[in-house]
Design an enzyme around this catalytic site. Structure first.
Site, mmCIF file in Angstrom:
data_model
loop_
_atom_site.group_PDB
_atom_site.id
_atom_site.type_symbol
_atom_site.label_atom_id
_atom_site.label_comp_id
_atom_site.label_asym_id
_atom_site.label_seq_id
_atom_site.Cartn_x
_atom_site.Cartn_y
_atom_site.Cartn_z
ATOM 1 N N ASN A 183 0.830 -1.194 0.000
ATOM 2 C CA ASN A 183 0.000 0.000 0.000
ATOM 3 C C ASN A 183 0.869 1.250 0.000
ATOM 4 O O ASN A 183 1.173 1.805 1.051
ATOM 5 C CB ASN A 183 -0.917 -0.039 1.222
ATOM 6 N N CYS A 212 -1.819 5.044 0.582
ATOM 7 C CA CYS A 212 -2.821 5.450 1.556
ATOM 8 C C CYS A 212 -2.756 6.965 1.770
ATOM 9 O O CYS A 212 -1.730 7.495 2.208
ATOM 10 C CB CYS A 212 -2.637 4.751 2.893
ATOM 11 N N THR A 254 -16.073 -0.289 -0.596
ATOM 12 C CA THR A 254 -17.174 0.424 0.044
ATOM 13 C C THR A 254 -18.519 -0.294 -0.060
ATOM 14 O O THR A 254 -19.328 -0.252 0.873
ATOM 15 C CB THR A 254 -17.289 1.833 -0.577
HETATM 16 C C1 LIG Z 1 -12.980 2.495 5.288
HETATM 17 C C2 LIG Z 1 -11.907 2.195 4.299
HETATM 18 C C3 LIG Z 1 -10.665 1.712 4.721
HETATM 19 C C4 LIG Z 1 -9.651 1.430 3.813
HETATM 20 N N1 LIG Z 1 -8.444 0.939 4.260
HETATM 21 C C5 LIG Z 1 -7.480 0.600 3.351
HETATM 22 C C6 LIG Z 1 -6.241 0.007 3.788
HETATM 23 O O1 LIG Z 1 -6.030 -0.225 4.973
HETATM 24 N N2 LIG Z 1 -5.315 -0.285 2.836
HETATM 25 C C7 LIG Z 1 -5.541 -0.062 1.489
HETATM 26 O O2 LIG Z 1 -4.667 -0.355 0.680
HETATM 27 N N3 LIG Z 1 -6.705 0.474 1.050
HETATM 28 C C8 LIG Z 1 -7.673 0.804 1.948
HETATM 29 N N4 LIG Z 1 -8.871 1.346 1.499
HETATM 30 C C9 LIG Z 1 -9.071 1.560 0.040
HETATM 31 C C10 LIG Z 1 -9.861 0.416 -0.561
HETATM 32 O O3 LIG Z 1 -9.137 -0.789 -0.423
HETATM 33 C C11 LIG Z 1 -10.138 0.678 -2.042
HETATM 34 O O4 LIG Z 1 -8.903 0.800 -2.707
HETATM 35 C C12 LIG Z 1 -10.945 1.957 -2.275
HETATM 36 O O5 LIG Z 1 -11.901 2.100 -1.253
HETATM 37 C C13 LIG Z 1 -11.643 1.974 -3.638
HETATM 38 O O6 LIG Z 1 -12.564 0.916 -3.758
HETATM 39 P P1 LIG Z 1 -14.138 1.075 -3.443
HETATM 40 O O7 LIG Z 1 -14.617 2.282 -4.174
HETATM 41 O O8 LIG Z 1 -14.773 -0.201 -3.890
HETATM 42 O O9 LIG Z 1 -14.245 1.278 -1.943
HETATM 43 C C14 LIG Z 1 -9.884 1.629 2.427
HETATM 44 C C15 LIG Z 1 -11.134 2.089 1.989
HETATM 45 C C16 LIG Z 1 -12.150 2.377 2.896
HETATM 46 C C17 LIG Z 1 -13.477 2.882 2.400
#
Ligand SMILES: Cc1cc2nc3c(=O)[nH]c(=O)nc-3n(C[C@H](O)[C@H](O)[C@H](O)COP(=O)(O)O)c2cc1C
Ligand SMILES: Cc1cc2nc3c(=O)[nH]c(=O)nc-3n(C[C@H](O)[C@H](O)[C@H](O)COP(=O)(O)OP(=O)(O)OC[C@H]3O[C@@H](n4cnc5c(N)ncnc54)[C@H](O)[C@@H]3O)c2cc1C
Ligand SMILES: Cc1cc2nc3c(=O)[nH]c(=O)nc-3n(C[C@H](O)[C@H](O)[C@H](O)COP(=O)(O)OP(=O)(O)OC[C@H]3O[C@@H](n4cnc5c(N)ncnc54)[C@H](O)[C@@H]3O)c2cc1C
Ligand SMILES: Cc1cc2nc3c(=O)[nH]c(=O)nc-3n(C[C@H](O)[C@H](O)[C@H](O)COP(=O)(O)O)c2cc1C
Ligand code: FES
Ligand code: FES
Lengths: 244, 304, 304, 244
Positions: B127, B130, B266
């Site tokens: 990652n 972030c 999400t």
């Molecule tokens: C609440 C939350 C926590 C997340 N924590 C991480 C994380 O710890 N590491 C990471 O690489 N991405 C994290 N993400 C990003 C998601 O893995 C993903 O890349 C991003 O939300 C886009 O996908 P989506 O639109 O389906 O949520 C997080 C996203 C959300 C909403």
């Protein structure tokens, strides 16, 4: 559903839930529209449970986008409900007499609690705070269960000010208190009753509502844990556990 | 019979669907709702060397067709993840992709080294993107040279294939993709969240305590899809695509754009059953579109 | 009585609300729906040296809480704009901000020189950020040095203040903002659209003929707001903020984040009366929030 | 509203519109939900106009997100309608006999047109194409006005194939044709009747719907213009004007 006070709505939902509801202030996570806008579910606690007819009642304030949409639901409309979630007030902890202290939208869950405590022969005193006269709801229903005090911020009904003003006047002749409302209120109450057994229900912004996203955490005094999640470890915690 | 299986470095996936990191914790909560063995894989929450308490609350805010989050990599630290979370997940027949985060190259290297030894960790997701951690994290993901070095360093110590997770908050995402490919990455996962903000309309204060947060959900899908399409043109590395996926049609879109598998983030909060629902609908949808397998569909938008 | 007036270089605005470039044509259509003199200003469609036919159709596609467009700077060419469109607009008591586009520095300079002479053009908006024109346009907006040079060149020939419109498709938008400030820009307008894509779910073909398009609408508001907030921290230049504004509360948000005025784009398509509606609601909303004037509110999120 | 064929809905809307509707195939731009998702309005032409009661009827196919939501509207629900927009078929151009050629969702506007032409004493022949038997609608209503031929792609009703198959069989004993449907069909018809006076209604993806955004342009043979906008210069154009 009906509007029982200004912008305060009472809605009854019928349907099979994954788990049986038992303890009060379990909450449910509601999807108000089959649209991406609003996207997230809304947490809302349960004000009254009717096991036989697998129905439950919620009381909520229509303020933002989601709850306003919820308030537009008509009888017969479907509702996507996830729950019951979280823990509830531990009714078994009360011995003889309990204080139920609620503020605004924190009042509803205390109603189911009062019902259950009284059915166990526990005496309940209710101290409820609202914005103003127009926002007051369920006063009569609580009176049916016992002594009930109302505070309104603008003094338009009952005592002027916050529930804490009333608490300072009342005797400390109870063994357990239960409270639900804004965090500052919960804080204040713990200062007023440092020596009492108390259980408080907290609010926090939520994502998943089931413990997976770490959105709703609070710091805690519990040495064995780094943090606690309101949605899955709570929303109810014993006095002194949550650091806010 | 349509074939959902996808073979990627380190990963033999039953199907191309997996929950995205941070949106599924370490699986425990969703395990109460359905059998995790149905999933193609699980991307677990980021692990760091030490315990991280993350950011103050509020950590999430809703936006139009999306949400902002600033969890701040909260996690129990790699020892607890390796000692408790991962062993617990072994009861399920599902490969784990371990999300690795940190603030310095050393952090990443240490976590990658240790966590890649776990029996059920079949791949790492680095990652470098972030947006919610000050110093490090995001910066690694926005500079090609830095991204390449970090990839090399992690690659050197990892005992499983390494996927690098790209940030969308860049001028030229293909350049970052090329850099990590040169750095020896086995695959790419994309996209992480877009940096965004919401204000309280009464006070004007940022709703999120961290001030800014990462935007995710359907709102960002067009951007994610465009980036996957763009990166696919420049690399043959496998891509695990994500960003706003909420139903089976979104999965078709990402596969068409060139993703080899798809992660759902999400949407798990909106509908906790979304992953198994998509998996069960995928065969019929593929059939309707005239495809016998997922791999046939991958990248079709580039073949028109 | 709350004061909506805003004074910016070249612009004495009755109120801070103006339609965004490309979402209002040259005003003729909306003039049939309401009196354009109500508007704070009008940002007209981009003008180029020669007539531009723009991109093939489909040019728009809907996305979750947003839309993609790839109009491709279609316009009748600066001569017609100067000779016909602008004179027609003189019947209204509203300052015009002329959006200037091109593929080479010379293009920009030529258009800026000529169009800035028009009586009712009170400022220029240099569109260095249109994502829908191959070669030029977007590249100008993604490289600080290039952006600075272009700004200087345009500034040298313009007879009215010059605002530069920033692209959100960059790693560090503050760097671009600093560059155009050094280049002598009188103000900044932001943001233009985010590069995105939508696929036809049956065929896998991009819905937009141009393949990619610019994402606008409520979906991008969190990103736009974050960028305005960020840029405001690094510059004292006036900012005209935009991106997903659909109602008076969105306007409050942008002003709070540091914008001095606010433009409304896509929302005009959803509700053609959105601009006058916002203007009429603004005084009461300001009053509710305890502000006597727009200028008092500007940047409040930075003062907390 | 009611479903008059598979996924084909007829909806009647009442209310004051900015301008009076007159010519057929003026269209309206509809916002189907008070939400940002779906965001854009949907263009839909008018199938029948009832001036007295300030009502009009639309017929649409529920396929995507927006029209599906529209099909869920109940009687009494409000609808945000912008229009009438665009020009209409020039009824005055027809002399004695006209061919009305429609394909799928291009058929509805021809109904109001047939009504108006016949009220002017013009003989109308209707050639209508649909996907299949289940998709056919308004056949009887058109027959009331005159000779009506139906083609279905799968041959489950009327002639198998496209309207063009029917046209090749029919006499060219008419003076004017009017057509609305998919662009390839409009193209084909212009090849079949190079010498006839014809008016065609085009479809194009739209943004604003009123001429401001340049989303819906087409190249044109009209030398004085560089392009034409379907929403404001059209949607109806004389044969030979649009280059597609
Ligand atoms: C609440 C939350 C926590 C997340 N924590 C991480 C994380 O710890 N590491 C990471 O690489 N991405 C994290 N993400 C990003 C998601 O893995 C993903 O890349 C991003 O939300 C886009 O996908 P989506 O639109 O389906 O949520 C997080 C996203 C959300 C909403
Ligand atoms: C465990 C729990 C129980 C609750 N029980 C009740 C109840 O019985 N009755 C009631 O009226 N309200 C209750 N609330 C508060 C309720 O969740 C919020 O009022 C509601 O989410 C606001 O949504 P909105 O669409 O009106 O506001 P919006 O401004 O549209 O909400 C935007 C986002 O912020 C979140 N949010 C806003 N306010 C709160 C808040 N106070 N707490 C948590 N999230 C919030 C929303 O969930 C949404 O994700 C409870 C909250 C929690 C955590
Ligand atoms: C002048 C005009 C008149 C029309 N009259 C009718 C009618 O009488 N009956 C009818 O059923 N349909 C008619 N259409 C087509 C109708 O607009 C589309 O079927 C509808 O917009 C599809 O929306 P959706 O939500 O179902 O699809 P979605 O896939 O959700 O639409 C996504 C986006 O694409 C646009 N879009 C999709 N298909 C079309 C299309 N064929 N033409 C233009 N935009 C499209 C939508 O407006 C929306 O912006 C007309 C179109 C035009 C331009
Ligand atoms: C159809 C359309 C055409 C546009 N044309 C232009 C243009 O010619 N010049 C320009 O600088 N921006 C153009 N834009 C960008 C808008 O001015 C604005 O920056 C962007 O849409 C974000 O604002 P919004 O979300 O309110 O639409 C266009 C946007 C749309 C939707
Ligand atoms: S809301 Fe996700 S962990 Fe509590
Ligand atoms: S739809 Fe905007 S010009 Fe036609």
């Amino acid at each position: 559903q009906e509007e029982i006070a200004r912008n305060i709505f009472e809605i009854t939902v019928e349907g099979e839930l994954k788990k049986e509801m038992s303890a009060p202030v379990q909450f449910v996570h509601i999807r108000v529209a089959d649209s991406f806008e609003p996207l997230l579910r809304r947490p809302n606690s349960v004000a009254a449970i009717d096991q036989e007819n697998s129905r439950f009642t919620m009381i909520y304030r229509a303020e933002g986008r989601g709850t306003t949409l919820l308030s537009e639901k008509r009888i017969g409309d479907g509702l996507d409900v996830l729950g019951p979630l979280g823990n509830g007030f531990p009714v078994e902890e009360a011995e003889k007499k309990a204080y139920l202290i609620g503020g605004g939208i924190g009042v509803p869950p205390l109603y189911e609690l009062a019902k259950q405590l009284n059915s166990r022969g526990i005496e309940t005193v209710h101290i409820l705070g609202f914005e103003s006269k127009e926002a007051v709801f369920y006063e009569e229903k609580f009176r049916e269960f016992g002594e009930t005090h109302i505070a309104t911020v603008d003094g338009s009904h009952g005592t002027e000010g916050f529930v804490t003003h009333i608490l300072n006047e009342l005797p400390k002749d109870f063994d357990t208190y239960f409270s639900c409302g804004p965090t500052p209120m919960l804080e204040a109450i713990q200062w007023i009753y440092p020596e009492k057994k108390g259980f408080l229900s907290y609010e926090q912004r939520m994502g998943c509502g089931i413990g997976a996203c770490f959105a709703c955490v609070c710091r805690t005094t519990r040495s064995e844990m780094d943090y606690i999640k309101v949605c899955s470890d709570g929303p109810v915690f014993p006095a002194g556990v949550v650091i806010s | 019979m349509t074939n959902l299986a996808v073979k990627l470095p380190g990963l033999n996936l039953k199907n191309p669907i997996m929950p995205a990191s941070g949106c599924f914790g370490f699986g425990k909560e969703y395990a109460q709702l359905y059998d995790l063995s149905q999933l193609g894989a699980i991307m677990i929450k980021a692990a760091t060397v030490e315990t991280r308490l993350g950011n103050p609350t509020p950590r999430v805010a809703e936006t139009a067709a999306g949400m902002l989050n600033a969890i701040g990599l909260q996690n129990p630290g790699m020892q607890k993840v390796i000692g408790q979370e991962l062993p617990w997940l072994e009861q399920y027949d599902v490969p784990i992709i371990a999300n690795v985060a940190g603030t310095t190259t050393e952090d990443y290297v240490e976590v990658a080294k240790e966590i890649s030894k776990s029996a059920n960790v079949h791949a790492l997701e680095i990652n470098i993107s972030c947006p919610n951690v000050k110093l490090g994290g995001i910066t690694f993901g926005t500079d090609p040279a830095v991204a390449k070095e970090l990839t090399q360093a992690v690659k050197a110590v990892s005992s499983v294939p390494v996927y690098v997770k790209l940030s969308p908050n860049v001028t030229d995402i293909s350049a970052i993709a090329r850099a990590v490919e040169e750095g020896g990455a086995d695959g790419i996962t994309m996209i992480n969240t877009l940096l965004g903000m919401r204000l309280d309309q009464k006070t004007g204060r940022p709703v999120i305590a961290n001030i800014t947060g990462g935007l995710s959900g359907p709102a960002i899908k067009p951007v994610a899809l465009r980036m996957v399409y763009e990166v696919r043109k420049g690399t043959d590395l496998p891509i695990i695509g994500m960003g706003g996926v909420a139903d089976v049609n979104d999965v078709i879109d990402f596969l068409s754009a060139g993703a080899n598998a798809v992660a759902v983030g999400t949407a798990n909060f909106v509908n906790p059953f979304v992953c198994p629902e998509i998996i069960s609908k995928l065969p019929e949808r593929l059939h309707e579109l005239g495809f016998e397998s997922v791999e046939e569909l991958v990248g079709r938008s580039h073949r028109l």
